[in-house]
Design a protein around this motif. Structure first.
Motif, short mmCIF file in Angstrom:
data_model
loop_
_atom_site.label_atom_id
_atom_site.label_comp_id
_atom_site.label_asym_id
_atom_site.label_seq_id
_atom_site.Cartn_x
_atom_site.Cartn_y
_atom_site.Cartn_z
N ARG A 164 84.68 43.17 54.87
CA ARG A 164 85.61 43.94 55.67
C ARG A 164 86.88 44.21 54.84
O ARG A 164 87.43 45.30 54.88
N ALA A 167 86.02 46.70 52.26
CA ALA A 167 85.96 48.05 52.84
C ALA A 167 87.36 48.66 52.85
O ALA A 167 87.55 49.83 52.50
N VAL A 170 88.45 49.53 49.25
CA VAL A 170 87.79 50.73 48.74
C VAL A 170 88.37 51.99 49.38
O VAL A 170 88.38 53.06 48.79
N LEU A 171 88.89 51.83 50.61
CA LEU A 171 89.51 52.98 51.27
C LEU A 171 90.94 53.20 50.76
O LEU A 171 91.63 54.09 51.24
N LEU B 79 83.71 53.32 50.14
CA LEU B 79 82.43 52.60 50.21
C LEU B 79 82.06 52.42 51.68
O LEU B 79 82.87 52.00 52.48
N PHE B 81 79.56 50.40 54.09
CA PHE B 81 78.66 49.26 54.04
C PHE B 81 77.47 49.46 54.98
O PHE B 81 77.51 50.26 55.91
N ASP B 83 76.45 47.60 57.35
CA ASP B 83 76.76 47.37 58.76
C ASP B 83 78.11 47.98 59.14
O ASP B 83 78.73 47.56 60.10
N GLN B 85 81.15 47.74 58.75
CA GLN B 85 82.40 47.00 58.56
C GLN B 85 83.59 47.74 59.17
O GLN B 85 84.62 47.93 58.55
N LEU B 86 83.42 48.15 60.42
CA LEU B 86 84.55 48.73 61.14
C LEU B 86 85.56 47.62 61.41
O LEU B 86 85.20 46.46 61.52
N PHE B 87 86.84 48.00 61.55
CA PHE B 87 87.86 47.01 61.89
C PHE B 87 87.86 46.86 63.40
O PHE B 87 88.25 47.77 64.13
N GLU B 88 87.40 45.69 63.86
CA GLU B 88 87.14 45.50 65.29
C GLU B 88 88.42 45.60 66.12
O GLU B 88 88.36 45.86 67.31
N HIS B 89 89.58 45.31 65.50
CA HIS B 89 90.81 45.30 66.29
C HIS B 89 91.43 46.70 66.41
O HIS B 89 92.45 46.86 67.05
N ARG B 146 85.19 57.48 58.51
CA ARG B 146 86.30 56.76 57.89
C ARG B 146 86.23 56.91 56.37
O ARG B 146 87.25 57.11 55.70
N ALA B 147 85.01 56.81 55.83
CA ALA B 147 84.86 56.90 54.38
C ALA B 147 85.20 58.31 53.88
O ALA B 147 85.68 58.49 52.77
#
Lengths: 541, 339
Positions: A164, A167, A170-171, B79, B81, B83, B85-89, B146-147
Motif C-alpha cells: 500500500r 502504491a 509509485v503514484l 503501479l 497492484f 489487489d 491496494q486502494l487506500f481504505e480510509h 488512480r494509476a
C-alpha cells in the motif's frame, strides 16, 4: 445444541468471574465501604468535603498533568522506535525488542531507584539538577511506558501491507508524504489505543511517584496511600478511590471503543528491508530513545558493581546475607527464591483465568455481553494497586474467606494484576482464527473440544507460552499490592529492595542495586525468551 | 530510444537471481505483456522497473535517461497492484485524486479529473463510495483510474485482473485494452494468464526462471513459440517431438527446418477427406463442438474435435485432417534443458 453451548459458555465464564469477584471486587468494595460507612452509616458529606479540599485539587491536577505530558512524550519517543524495531531488519534487532520491554516489567521500585541513581546530585546526570523535580517523574513515567507504545504501534505497523505504501510511492508520494497520507492513518487506532493505556498507567502509577516525588509531588494513587497509611483518613482514601475508579472506567470504555486489533500479518511477504542512509534522522531518534531507556539500567549495573571506591562483586556476594545492621530478616536470596516461586503460582492462576476470558471474548458473535466481559477484566489494570492490596488485608482476613496464613494470598493478588495482560496477549491471536476453519472442522465431525484442540490450540500455543512468560515477568516485579501483603520473614525480591533502600548504609544500598540488577536481568531473560516466540500481541494493547 | 529500456538487469535475493540478465524494451505508446508462471521473477522485474527493488546489475532507463539514482516517487510511473491496494480510509474520488493532491493541483482540478477518470473506467456516480463497499472488479477499475490520474509516462500493471473471476476477467481485459489505448498509455503488464496478455497487450515477452526466453509481437510469439515449454504455456494443447512429430512432417511444411510441432486442441478435425486415420478414444459434447481424444496412427494419442451433430462414437475409426493455422512449428525443443 444452542442450549448446551450456552451452558458451556456460562461454565467457562463462571471460573474467572468468581475469581474476579472474590479477589478484586470484594476487596476493593470492602476497602471503599470502610471509608464511606465509617460509623455504619453512609457519609457522603465527607466525600464531597474531601473532593473540595485544595490539596485534592492540587493532587488531581498533578495526576492529569504528569500523565498527559508523559503520554505525549511516550508516543513521540516511541513511534520511531516502533518503526525501527518492527519495520527494519538488522542484526541485534530481536535483542533490542526484548530490552525495550524490560522497563515495562521492571519493578516500579527498581525504576525509581535507577532514575534516582542517575540524576541524584552524585549521579552521572546530577549536574542537570533534576533530582526531586516533576520533570524527573515524567521522565521515569516515560521510561516505564515507551514499550507500550513501541509494542502496540509496532504491531499495527507490521500489519500494514507494504505494497500500500509502495502504491503511494509509485503514484509520486515522497517518503514523508507516504507516511502522512498512508501509514499514519493506518496507525491511528494503534496510537490512540497505546496512548489511552499509557495515560492509564501514568495516572495510576504508584512506585515511581512514591520513590521520586518525595513530599512535594503526589498523584491520586500515592495520595490514597498516604491517606491510608499515614493519616488513617480512610474516608478521604475511599473518595479518591471512587473518583479514580469512575475516571478509569470511562477511559477503559473509551479505549475499548477505539481499540481495533491490527489486521493479520501476511507472513509470506518478503523480508523486511535493511536500514538506509536517508532514514538517518529516524535511526538517530530511535537510537537516542534506546539510550534513554538503557541509561538508568546501565547506571544501576555500574552502581551494583561498586563498593566505595573499588569495583567488584561484593554486593552480589552480600545477597546471601541479611544486610548491614540486619536490615532484613532473611537473606536477599530467600527473597529471590520466594519471588520465583510466587511468580510461578501466580502465572498458573493468571493463565487459567486469562485463557477462559480470552476464549470467551474471542468467540465471534459474542456481541455486547462479551465486550463488557472484555472490559471488566481490564479493570485491574487501572484500579489502584494500593486499594487492591489494602482491600486484601482488610477483607480476606476473616471468615468467610480467611487467607491471611495462605501461601496463595500474594500469588492471587499478583495474578489479578497480570490477568489483563494475559487476556490482551491471547485474545487477539484467538480472534485471528477464521471462524470458518472451526465450522469446517465441525462439519467434518469434530466436537467442540476437538475443534479447540485442532484449530485454536495450534494457533494459540505460542501466544499461551508468551503470555505465561509475560505474566511471570510482571509477577516478579509486582510491588504495589505485594508490599501490603508480604511479611518481613517471607518477602519477595522487590520488597527486599524497598527495605534495603529504606535502611541506611552504603552496603545496604549496594545490595539493593545488586538485587535490582538480578531482578532486571531475570525479567530481561524471560522477556527475551518470550520475544523469540514472535507473538506480536505481547505487551501491546 | 523513447520509452522504457531495460538492459542486462539482474535482481538477486540472497544467492538466487530472481531476475537474471533481462533485456526488455517498452516503446512509448505500446503495451507490453511479460508472461510467465508464478515465481518466474516477472513481478520482481516490474518492481525493479518501479524502483522498489534494487538491481544487482544492469540498467533501467526511460527516454534514454538512466533511472538508477531516481527514487520510486520521482520516476513518473504508476503501479497498479494485483489487489488494487486502494487506500481504505479514502473514498473513491479521494483515492483517484491522491496523486493529484500530491502534486498540489487545485481542488476543482482534482474533482474534474476524478470525474473524467470515473467515466473512463465506467464508474460514474461512485465518487463518494468507500473502497470496502466495492466489488473486486470495481476496486480494480478504481485502482486503474488512480494509476492513470497523472498521466504517468509508464503504467505498470501487476496481474491486474488475476484476482477476478473468469467472466469478469474476460470482460475487463477487453475494457482494459480500450482504456489503455484511449488514454494513450505506455504500459508494462505482467501476468501468468496468456488470455489476459493476448487481450490487453500488443507485444509480449515470455519469462521463465528469471530469464526472458522469447519476445516479439503477439503474432510472432504465438505463431513461432521458441520451445515446447513456451508453446504449452501459451495455451497449445500438445507438443509433439521425435518420431511422433515425424509422422506429421510430410503433412505440414516438410521443407522447413523444425523438430517439434505444437498443436491447439482444434488442430485435428474429423474430416472424411483427411489424410490421417485414427481411432476415437473419448468423445465429449460441448456447446460449440465435440471434443475428442484420438489415437492417431503413427502419432499416438492426441486431442481433436468434430463438428457438432457429426456421428462419432468411441471406438470408431475416422479420417482426420490438420488445420495448419492451428499449429506452430518449433525449431528445436530445449524445454528439458536447464538454462
Amino acid at each position: 445444541m444452542t442450549l448446551r453451548v450456552r451452558w458451556g459458555t456460562v461454565a467457562i465464564a463462571a471460573v474467572p468471574l468468581t475469581a474476579l469477584v472474590l479477589f478484586f471486587v470484594y476487596p476493593v468494595v470492602g476497602m471503599l465501604a470502610r471509608g464511606l460507612w465509617p460509623d455504619g452509616s453512609l457519609d457522603l458529606g465527607a466525600v464531597t468535603e474531601v473532593l473540595g479540599r485544595p490539596r485534592t485539587h492540587r493532587v488531581l491536577w498533578f495526576t492529569v498533568w504528569s500523565a498527559g505530558v508523559a503520554t505525549l512524550v511516550s508516543v513521540l519517543a516511541g513511534l520511531p522506535v516502533a518503526f525501527v524495531l518492527h519495520r527494519l531488519r538488522f542484526p541485534g534487532r530481536d535483542l533490542l525488542r526484548a530490552l525495550v520491554v524490560v522497563p515495562f516489567v521492571l519493578p516500579t521500585v527498581v525504576v525509581g531507584v535507577a532514575f534516582r541513581q542517575l540524576i541524584a546530585p552524585s549521579g552521572p546526570l546530577g549536574s542537570l539538577g533534576l533530582d526531586g523535580t516533576a520533570t524527573a517523574i515524567v521522565a521515569a513515567l516515560v521510561f516505564f511506558n515507551i514499550s507500550v507504545v513501541v509494542r502496540t504501534v509496532g504491531a499495527f505497523w507490521e500489519a500494514i501491507d507494504t505494497r500500500r505504501e509502495e502504491a503511494a510511492a509509485v503514484l509520486g508520494a515522497s517518503p514523508w508524504q507516504v507516511f502522512r497520507t498512508v501509514t499514519l492513518p493506518a496507525l491511528v487506532p494503534g496510537i490512540v489505543s497505546a496512548a489511552s493505556v499509557v495515560f492509564l498507567f501514568c495516572a495510576t502509577s504508584f512506585g515511581v511517584v512514591l520513590t521520586m516525588g518525595g513530599l512535594r509531588y503526589s498523584n491520586v494513587e500515592t495520595e490514597i496511600y498516604l491517606l491510608t497509611t499515614q493519616e488513617l483518613d480512610l474516608t478521604g482514601a475511599a473518595a479518591l478511590s471512587i473518583l479514580q475508579l469512575v475516571v478509569i472506567t470511562a477511559l477503559l470504555v473509551l479505549a475499548a471503543r477505539v481499540r481495533r486489533s491490527p489486521g493479520p500479518v501476511d507472513r509470506t511477504t518478503k523480508r523486511l528491508p535493511r536500514p538506509r542512509l536517508r532514514q538517518l534522522p529516524v535511526l538517530l531518534w530511535a537510537g537516542l530513545v534506546i539510550v534513554f531507556l538503557m541509561a538508568p539500567l546501565a547506571s544501576l549495573l555500574s552502581a551494583s558493581l561498586r563498593q566505595g571506591d573499588t569495583w567488584g562483586l561484593d554486593n552480589y556476594r552480600a545477597l546471601g546475607t541479611t544486610g548491614a545492621h540486619n536490615a532484613l530478616l532473611v537473606p536477599a536470596t530467600t527473597g529471590l527464591a520466594n519471588s520465583l516461586q510466587i511468580a510461578m503460582v501466580a502465572t498458573v492462576i493468571a493463565l487459567v483465568l486469562g485463557s477462559c476470558v480470552a476464549f470467551l471474548v474471542s468467540r465471534p458473535g459474542g456481541g455486547r455481553p462479551m465486550g463488557v466481559l472484555d472490559g471488566v477484566f481490564m479493570l485491574p489494570l487501572g484500579v489502584s494497586a494500593v486499594t487492591v492490596g489494602f482491600g486484601f488485608l482488610i477483607t480476606l482476613d476473616k471468615p468467610p474467606l480467611d487467607l491471611r496464613e495462605s501461601a496463595l494470598l500474594i500469588p492471587i493478588a499478583q495474578a489479578m494484576v497480570a490477568l489483563p495482560l494475559v487476556v490482551r496477549t491471547l485474545a487477539p491471536v484467538l480472534r485471528s482464527v477464521d471462524d470458518r476453519q472451526r465450522q469446517a472442522a465441525a462439519s467434518l465431525g469434530a466436537g467442540p473440544l476437538r475443534v479447540l484442540l485442532t484449530v485454536d490450540v495450534p494457533v494459540a500455543w505460542r501466544a499461551l507460552i508468551a503470555a505465561a512468560g509475560f505474566a511471570f515477568a510482571v509477577s516478579l516485579g509486582e510491588f504495589g499490592a505485594t508490599s501490603f501483603l508480604a511479611r518481613d520473614d517471607n518477602p519477595t525480591l522487590p520488597v527486599v529492595i524497598y527495605r534495603l533502600i529504606g535502611h541506611p548504609g552504603a552496603e545496604n544500598f549496594g545490595m539493593a542495586m545488586a538485587a535490582s540488577v538480578v531482578l532486571a536481568a531475570t525479567t530481561a531473560v524471560v522477556m527475551f525468551a518470550v520475544q523469540r516466540l514472535r507473538v506480536a500481541s505481547v505487551g501491546a494493547f | 530510444m523513447s520509452g522504457l529500456d531495460v538492459r542486462d538487469l539482474t535482481v538477486r535475493f540472497g544467492a538466487t537471481a530472481a531476475v537474471d540478465h533481462v533485456d526488455l524494451a517498452v516503446p512509448a505508446g505500446s503495451v507490453v505483456a511479460v508472461l510467465g508462471p508464478s515465481g518466474c521473477g516477472k513481478s520482481t522485474l516490474l518492481r525493479a522497473v518501479a524502483g522498489l527493488e534494487v538491481p544487482a546489475s544492469g540498467t533501467v532507463s526511460y527516454d534514454g535517461q538512466d533511472l538508477a539514482g531516481t527514487p520510486t516517487h520521482r520516476r513518473g510511473f504508476a503501479l497498479m497492484f494485483q489487489d488494487g491496494q486502494l487506500f481504505e480510509h479514502l473514498d473513491v474520488a479521494a483515492n483517484i485524486a491522491y496523486p493529484l493532491r500530491l502534486r498540489r493541483r487545485s481542488r476543482a482540478d482534482q474533482r474534474a479529473r476524478a470525474r473524467e477518470l470515473l467515466a473512463l473506467v465506467g464508474l460514474e456516480g461512485y465518487a463518494d463510495r468507500l473502497p470496502a463497499t466495492l466489488s473486486g472488479g470495481e476496486r480494480q477499475r478504481v485502482a486503474l483510474a488512480r494509476a492513470l490520474a497523472v498521466e504517468p509516462r509508464l503504467l505498470l500493471l501487476d496481474e491486474p485482473l488475476s484476482a477476478l473471476d473468469r467472466g469478469l476477467r474476460e470482460r475487463l481485459a477487453g475494457e482494459l485494452h480500450d482504456i489503455l489505448r484511449a488514454a494513450g498509455a505506455t504500459a508494462m503488464l505482467v501476468t501468468h494468464d496468456h488470455d489476459e496478455a493476448f487481450a490487453v497487450a500488443d507485444r509480449m515477452a515470455v519469462m521463465r526462471e528469471g530469464r526472458i526466453v522469447q519476445a516479439g509481437t503477439l503474432e510472432e510469439v504465438w505463431s513461432r513459440p521458441v520451445d515446447g515449454w513456451t508453446a504449452a504455456f501459451l495455451g497449445y494443447a500438445t507438443v509433439l517431438t521425435g518420431d511422433r512429430a515425424a509422422r506429421l512432417r510430410e503433412l505440414v511444411a516438410p521443407g522447413e527446418p523444425w523438430e517439434s510441432v505444437a498443436l491447439r486442441r482444434s488442430a485435428l478435425r474429423v474430416d472424411p477427406t483427411g489424410p490421417l486415420t485414427a481411432r476415437v478414444e473419448e468423445a465429449r459434447v460441448t456447446p460449440d463442438q465435440i471434443r475428442l481424444q484420438l489415437d492417431v496412427d503413427g502419432a499416438g494419442s492426441l486431442p481433436g474435435v468434430a463438428d457438432p451433430g457429426s456421428d462419432v462414437r468411441v471406438g470408431a475409426r475416422v479420417r482426420v485432417s490438420i488445420d495448419t493455422s492451428r499449429i506452430a512449428l518449433i525449431p528445436s525443443d530445449l524445454s528439458g534443458v536447464e538454462p
